[in-house]
Design an enzyme around this catalytic site. Structure first.
Site, PDB file in Angstrom:
ATOM      1  N   PRO A   1       0.776  -1.196   0.000  1.00  0.00           N
ATOM      2  CA  PRO A   1       0.000   0.000   0.000  1.00  0.00           C
ATOM      3  C   PRO A   1       0.821   1.265   0.000  1.00  0.00           C
ATOM      4  O   PRO A   1       1.260   1.740   1.039  1.00  0.00           O
ATOM      5  CB  PRO A   1      -0.824  -0.073   1.271  1.00  0.00           C
ATOM      6  CG  PRO A   1      -0.671  -1.448   1.816  1.00  0.00           C
ATOM      7  CD  PRO A   1       0.480  -1.993   1.149  1.00  0.00           C
ATOM      8  N   GLU A   2       0.972   1.803  -1.145  1.00  0.00           N
ATOM      9  CA  GLU A   2       1.318   3.213  -1.203  1.00  0.00           C
ATOM     10  C   GLU A   2       0.023   3.914  -1.577  1.00  0.00           C
ATOM     11  O   GLU A   2      -1.026   3.272  -1.628  1.00  0.00           O
ATOM     12  CB  GLU A   2       2.424   3.459  -2.222  1.00  0.00           C
ATOM     13  CG  GLU A   2       3.754   2.878  -1.741  1.00  0.00           C
ATOM     14  CD  GLU A   2       4.954   3.414  -2.479  1.00  0.00           C
ATOM     15  OE1 GLU A   2       4.899   4.563  -2.939  1.00  0.00           O
ATOM     16  OE2 GLU A   2       5.942   2.685  -2.589  1.00  0.00           O
TER      17      GLU A   2
ATOM     18  N   HIS B   1      -4.640 -14.271   9.443  1.00  0.00           N
ATOM     19  CA  HIS B   1      -4.420 -12.819   9.385  1.00  0.00           C
ATOM     20  C   HIS B   1      -5.660 -12.019   8.975  1.00  0.00           C
ATOM     21  O   HIS B   1      -5.556 -10.826   8.728  1.00  0.00           O
ATOM     22  CB  HIS B   1      -3.238 -12.454   8.481  1.00  0.00           C
ATOM     23  CG  HIS B   1      -1.980 -13.201   8.787  1.00  0.00           C
ATOM     24  ND1 HIS B   1      -1.419 -13.224  10.047  1.00  0.00           N
ATOM     25  CD2 HIS B   1      -1.187 -13.969   8.014  1.00  0.00           C
ATOM     26  CE1 HIS B   1      -0.333 -13.970  10.013  1.00  0.00           C
ATOM     27  NE2 HIS B   1      -0.175 -14.437   8.800  1.00  0.00           N
TER      28      HIS B   1
ATOM     29  N   ARG C   1       1.631  -8.624   8.756  1.00  0.00           N
ATOM     30  CA  ARG C   1       2.670  -8.048   9.627  1.00  0.00           C
ATOM     31  C   ARG C   1       2.094  -7.193  10.754  1.00  0.00           C
ATOM     32  O   ARG C   1       2.829  -6.798  11.662  1.00  0.00           O
ATOM     33  CB  ARG C   1       3.661  -7.242   8.784  1.00  0.00           C
ATOM     34  CG  ARG C   1       4.473  -8.145   7.876  1.00  0.00           C
ATOM     35  CD  ARG C   1       5.397  -7.375   6.973  1.00  0.00           C
ATOM     36  NE  ARG C   1       6.494  -6.769   7.701  1.00  0.00           N
ATOM     37  CZ  ARG C   1       7.425  -6.007   7.128  1.00  0.00           C
ATOM     38  NH1 ARG C   1       7.362  -5.757   5.841  1.00  0.00           N
ATOM     39  NH2 ARG C   1       8.389  -5.499   7.837  1.00  0.00           N
TER      40      ARG C   1
END
Length: 272
Positions: free
Chosen positions: A2-3, A91, A110
């Site tokens: 994700p930018e 997740h 993460r």
DNA sequence: CGAGCAACCTGCATGC
DNA sequence: TGCATGCAGGTTGCTC
């Protein structure tokens, strides 16, 4: 992840599906994100409807009837919409279930991402109130950015990636924009001349805009809310291409580390 | 004050 | 095959 283009792709993907829909319930399987999710978040947002889905920098802002859900995807987060919310994968930390049976699902291996709920005017929230202009807005221009750069002896890449100065330019697009501008990432910001900076600003906008049109860059785990990948990765000219030939002059691309982030450039095209 | 960097966490590629 | 190491899209908050 994700930018900015990936976050914008996510925003555009979820808005039409959840606009004006009421939240029925919230399931939190793991509270431990960047900041622990507030235990009372489910009861605070349950029963509220979505007023809009906006974006500021890389934050998704889901505006509800009487507050705002702030979501950040961190390095590895993604959001998907599903109707099959009974089964879930590793997740899949948070589900927000809507009245029409659609489930907004937050997955983040993460766990650098974040989910917060606030009732203060959201742009005044401490996570957002210090942010620089949006790179795609008129506010990001030479008149604004030149005096800033003239005061900094830091490498231009560090300045470009400083969210207090301009938001949304992450490592991939900083590398790409500098290559396309033929500026060495290590160049002290105050050595860049006005014309060069004007060009860089325009290229930053162009690269981000192009990436949004392509649905973002899929590297490992990014996909759109409908599960489709982005296609910008095919167009990356330097990012991830260390040791490979420059697409312009065939010179071997080299790496330097800046703020512990990899910076790939062509030593021939991007002279100091 | 600005600049640099450790920290947060898991998964994957690489090398011994 | 197994284990250790290093690296990855971001950002805060510490130290100097």
């Amino acid at each position: 992840m994700p930018e900015l283009p990936e976050v914008e792709t996510t925003r555009a993907g979820i808005e039409p599906e959840i606009l004006n829909k009421k939240i029925i319930s919230v399931t939190i399987r793991n509270h431990q994100l960047r900041w622990p999710i507030d235990n009372q978040l489910p009861e605070r947002i349950q029963g509220q409807s979505v007023v809009s889905v906006a974006r500021r920098a890389k934050y998704l802002l889901i505006r509800l009837t009487s507050g705002t859900l702030i979501i950040h995807l961190g390095m590895s987060g993604s959001i998907r919409l599903t109707k099959d919310y009974k089964s879930f994968k590793k997740h899949d930390h948070v589900d927000v279930l809507f009245e029409h049976g659609v489930c907004l699902r937050f997955n983040d291996p993460r766990r650098f991402g974040a989910i917060l709920y606030t009732t203060v005017p959201v742009l005044e929230h401490s996570l957002l109130n210090h942010l620089g202009p949006e790179p795609l807005s008129e506010d990001f221009n030479t008149h604004y950015f030149l005096p800033i750069c003239q005061k900094k002896s830091q490498p231009i890449k560090s300045v470009l990636m400083n969210a207090r100065l301009v938001v949304g330019v992450g490592n991939i697009y900083a590398n790409e924009a500098l290559f396309l501008s033929r500026i060495n990432p290590l160049t002290p910001a105050n050595h860049i001349e006005e014309g060069e900076l004007r060009n860089l600003i325009n290229i930053v906008k162009k690269v981000l805009h192009q990436a949004i049109l392509q649905g973002g860059t899929t590297l490992k785990d990014f996909s759109n809310p409908d599960g489709k990948p982005g296609y910008f990765a095919q167009e990356l000219l330097v990012y991830g291409r260390k040791g490979k030939p420059c697409t312009n002059c065939e010179t071997e691309l080299v790496e330097v580390r800046l703020q512990n982030r990899s910076s790939i450039y062509c030593p021939n095209c991007q002279k100091f």
